[in-house]
Motif scaffolding. Structure first.
Motif, PDB file in Angstrom:
ATOM      1  N   UNK A 183      -7.781  -8.093  14.545  1.00  0.00           N
ATOM      2  CA  UNK A 183      -7.528  -9.365  15.213  1.00  0.00           C
ATOM      3  C   UNK A 183      -8.279 -10.542  14.598  1.00  0.00           C
ATOM      4  N   UNK A 184      -9.074 -10.316  13.568  1.00  0.00           N
ATOM      5  CA  UNK A 184      -9.846 -11.395  12.933  1.00  0.00           C
ATOM      6  C   UNK A 184      -8.929 -12.520  12.466  1.00  0.00           C
ATOM      7  N   UNK A 185      -9.378 -13.741  12.604  1.00  0.00           N
ATOM      8  CA  UNK A 185      -8.566 -14.885  12.159  1.00  0.00           C
ATOM      9  C   UNK A 185      -8.203 -14.778  10.690  1.00  0.00           C
ATOM     10  N   UNK A 186      -9.105 -14.268   9.888  1.00  0.00           N
ATOM     11  CA  UNK A 186      -8.835 -14.097   8.463  1.00  0.00           C
ATOM     12  C   UNK A 186      -8.327 -12.681   8.193  1.00  0.00           C
ATOM     13  N   UNK A 187      -7.317 -12.535   7.324  1.00  0.00           N
ATOM     14  CA  UNK A 187      -6.811 -11.198   6.992  1.00  0.00           C
ATOM     15  C   UNK A 187      -7.614 -10.490   5.911  1.00  0.00           C
ATOM     16  N   UNK A 188      -8.678 -11.097   5.406  1.00  0.00           N
ATOM     17  CA  UNK A 188      -9.347 -10.569   4.215  1.00  0.00           C
ATOM     18  C   UNK A 188      -9.921  -9.173   4.419  1.00  0.00           C
ATOM     19  N   UNK A 189     -10.528  -8.909   5.573  1.00  0.00           N
ATOM     20  CA  UNK A 189     -11.093  -7.581   5.812  1.00  0.00           C
ATOM     21  C   UNK A 189     -10.000  -6.517   5.834  1.00  0.00           C
ATOM     22  N   UNK A 190      -8.883  -6.842   6.449  1.00  0.00           N
ATOM     23  CA  UNK A 190      -7.784  -5.886   6.532  1.00  0.00           C
ATOM     24  C   UNK A 190      -7.153  -5.662   5.159  1.00  0.00           C
ATOM     25  N   UNK A 191      -7.035  -6.709   4.372  1.00  0.00           N
ATOM     26  CA  UNK A 191      -6.495  -6.572   3.014  1.00  0.00           C
ATOM     27  C   UNK A 191      -7.426  -5.735   2.148  1.00  0.00           C
ATOM     28  N   UNK A 192      -8.723  -5.947   2.282  1.00  0.00           N
ATOM     29  CA  UNK A 192      -9.687  -5.147   1.522  1.00  0.00           C
ATOM     30  C   UNK A 192      -9.594  -3.676   1.918  1.00  0.00           C
ATOM     31  N   UNK A 193      -9.445  -3.431   3.199  1.00  0.00           N
ATOM     32  CA  UNK A 193      -9.304  -2.055   3.687  1.00  0.00           C
ATOM     33  C   UNK A 193      -8.044  -1.417   3.119  1.00  0.00           C
ATOM     34  N   UNK A 194      -6.955  -2.173   3.072  1.00  0.00           N
ATOM     35  CA  UNK A 194      -5.705  -1.650   2.518  1.00  0.00           C
ATOM     36  C   UNK A 194      -5.863  -1.281   1.046  1.00  0.00           C
ATOM     37  N   UNK A 195      -6.540  -2.123   0.293  1.00  0.00           N
ATOM     38  CA  UNK A 195      -6.737  -1.851  -1.140  1.00  0.00           C
ATOM     39  C   UNK A 195      -7.639  -0.639  -1.363  1.00  0.00           C
ATOM     40  N   UNK A 196      -8.667  -0.507  -0.542  1.00  0.00           N
ATOM     41  CA  UNK A 196      -9.598   0.617  -0.700  1.00  0.00           C
ATOM     42  C   UNK A 196      -8.926   1.956  -0.398  1.00  0.00           C
ATOM     43  N   UNK A 197      -8.165   2.011   0.660  1.00  0.00           N
ATOM     44  CA  UNK A 197      -7.549   3.281   1.060  1.00  0.00           C
ATOM     45  C   UNK A 197      -6.343   3.638   0.206  1.00  0.00           C
ATOM     46  N   UNK A 198      -5.779   2.661  -0.511  1.00  0.00           N
ATOM     47  CA  UNK A 198      -4.609   2.948  -1.357  1.00  0.00           C
ATOM     48  C   UNK A 198      -4.936   3.980  -2.432  1.00  0.00           C
ATOM     49  N   UNK A 199      -6.197   4.037  -2.882  1.00  0.00           N
ATOM     50  CA  UNK A 199      -6.583   4.972  -3.937  1.00  0.00           C
ATOM     51  C   UNK A 199      -6.488   6.425  -3.476  1.00  0.00           C
ATOM     52  N   UNK A 200      -6.552   6.648  -2.168  1.00  0.00           N
ATOM     53  CA  UNK A 200      -6.502   8.020  -1.666  1.00  0.00           C
ATOM     54  C   UNK A 200      -5.136   8.659  -1.895  1.00  0.00           C
ATOM     55  N   UNK A 201      -4.120   7.841  -2.048  1.00  0.00           N
ATOM     56  CA  UNK A 201      -2.775   8.368  -2.306  1.00  0.00           C
ATOM     57  C   UNK A 201      -2.633   8.950  -3.700  1.00  0.00           C
ATOM     58  N   UNK A 202      -3.540   8.585  -4.590  1.00  0.00           N
ATOM     59  CA  UNK A 202      -3.396   8.937  -6.000  1.00  0.00           C
ATOM     60  C   UNK A 202      -4.139  10.206  -6.393  1.00  0.00           C
TER      61      UNK A 202
END
Length: 311
Positions: free
Chosen positions: A26-45
């Motif tokens: 719910x944070x006004x800025x999406x940056x934390x959520x975007x960072x989380x998305x980028x970090x967890x994307x590596x687990x798919x590989x």
């Protein structure tokens, strides 16, 4: 080591890695959520086994930040059962008809975040159509730019209609406007009128949301007439009103006229908490002063919490 773990245990570990707290989502800025998305994307590989386990978790929380992302996501969600994985969806604006397709394919949606940074009527049309197809339990709204075009008005009108009628699961609403920050603004400005009009309309709608239990506001201790807090308290089903901002000395709430506020308003407690911790203002020993109603003008320091204000 991970190769020998039972798949059920691997799933639990990966679920903890993908977990997103409410205050991050719910944070006004999406940056934390975007960072989380980028970090967890590596687990798919890592390997095919990890990909099979992680894929449903990856799509539990989804953020859309552009028209291109909306189009890609609409295509992905149409494949097999992917759309049924989505529980939290954050939409950072109006991105055309692709949002209609996205929202039509998320039957298990629980948390919906909508940014009102919508630049035209055509870009909001798909969002308006899609909102009528979901039934979330939690709604979070943010409005950083305060645009005044027809697209924004259409989305707000659709949200209000859905909240009052078709969203029968809705139990929580997160309000985007902080009235305290409007002090001293020019009443005749387009920005002030646009913000006031939609804030008041959304606040009044809360009275008629049948199952509403929780309301989040920027600060629940600075209250004016027709404010979101005073509208929410008129809804008998509302049990808690949470303030993003911690209490500051000098702020007043009208407890003499609205005694239910004493046990309904919850403020964050000071201290190094692992997670935000709240207490009702009626628990007087937790706060250094008694809250009373006052119409006197005050000069307040304009201070925002990190969760609310960061961009």
């Amino acid at each position: 080591m991970f190769e020998t773990l039972p798949e059920e245990l691997l799933h639990q570990i990966m679920a903890m890695c993908h977990s997103v707290d409410y205050d991050v989502f719910a944070n006004r800025s999406p940056q934390q959520l975007l960072a989380h998305r980028n970090e967890t994307a590596h687990l798919l590989l890592v390997c095919n086994r990890w990909r099979r386990v992680v894929t449903p978790l990856k799509y539990e929380t989804v953020i859309v930040t552009s028209r291109a992302e909306a189009s890609i996501l609409a295509s992905i969600l149409s494949r097999g059962r992917v759309g049924s994985y989505v529980k939290k969806l954050r939409i950072e604006g109006g991105f055309g008809q692709a949002l209609h397709k996205v929202l039509s394919q998320v039957p298990r949606l629980v948390y919906l975040f909508v940014s009102l940074d919508i630049t035209s009527e055509s870009k909001g049309a798909g969002l308006c159509a899609g909102l009528k197809l979901v039934n979330p339990r939690y709604l979070i709204l943010r409005d950083r730019r305060i645009l005044g075009n027809k697209g924004v008005h259409s989305v707000v009108d659709t949200l209000i209609a859905c909240m009052k009628t078709s969203w029968t699961n809705l139990i929580s609403y997160d309000h985007p406007y902080d009235e305290f920050l409007w002090i001293g603004e020019e009443y005749s400005s387009h920005r002030y009128r646009a913000r006031t009009q939609r804030s008041r309309a959304l606040a009044r709608a809360l009275v008629d949301v049948p199952k509403l239990q929780i309301v989040h506001v920027p600060r629940a201790y600075y209250i004016r007439e027709d404010d979101v807090v005073l509208n929410a308290i008129k809804n008998a089903s509302v049990q808690r009103i949470f303030s993003w901002m911690p209490w500051q000395d000098g702020f007043m709430v009208p407890l003499d006229r609205y005694p239910r506020l004493r046990d309904t308003i919850y403020l964050p407690l000071p201290g190094p908490w692992l997670r935000p911790t709240y207490a009702a203002i009626g628990q007087g020993s937790l706060f250094p002063t008694t809250f009373k109603f006052s119409t006197q003008s005050y000069e307040f320091k304009r201070l925002w919490s990190d969760r609310w204000s960061s961009d």
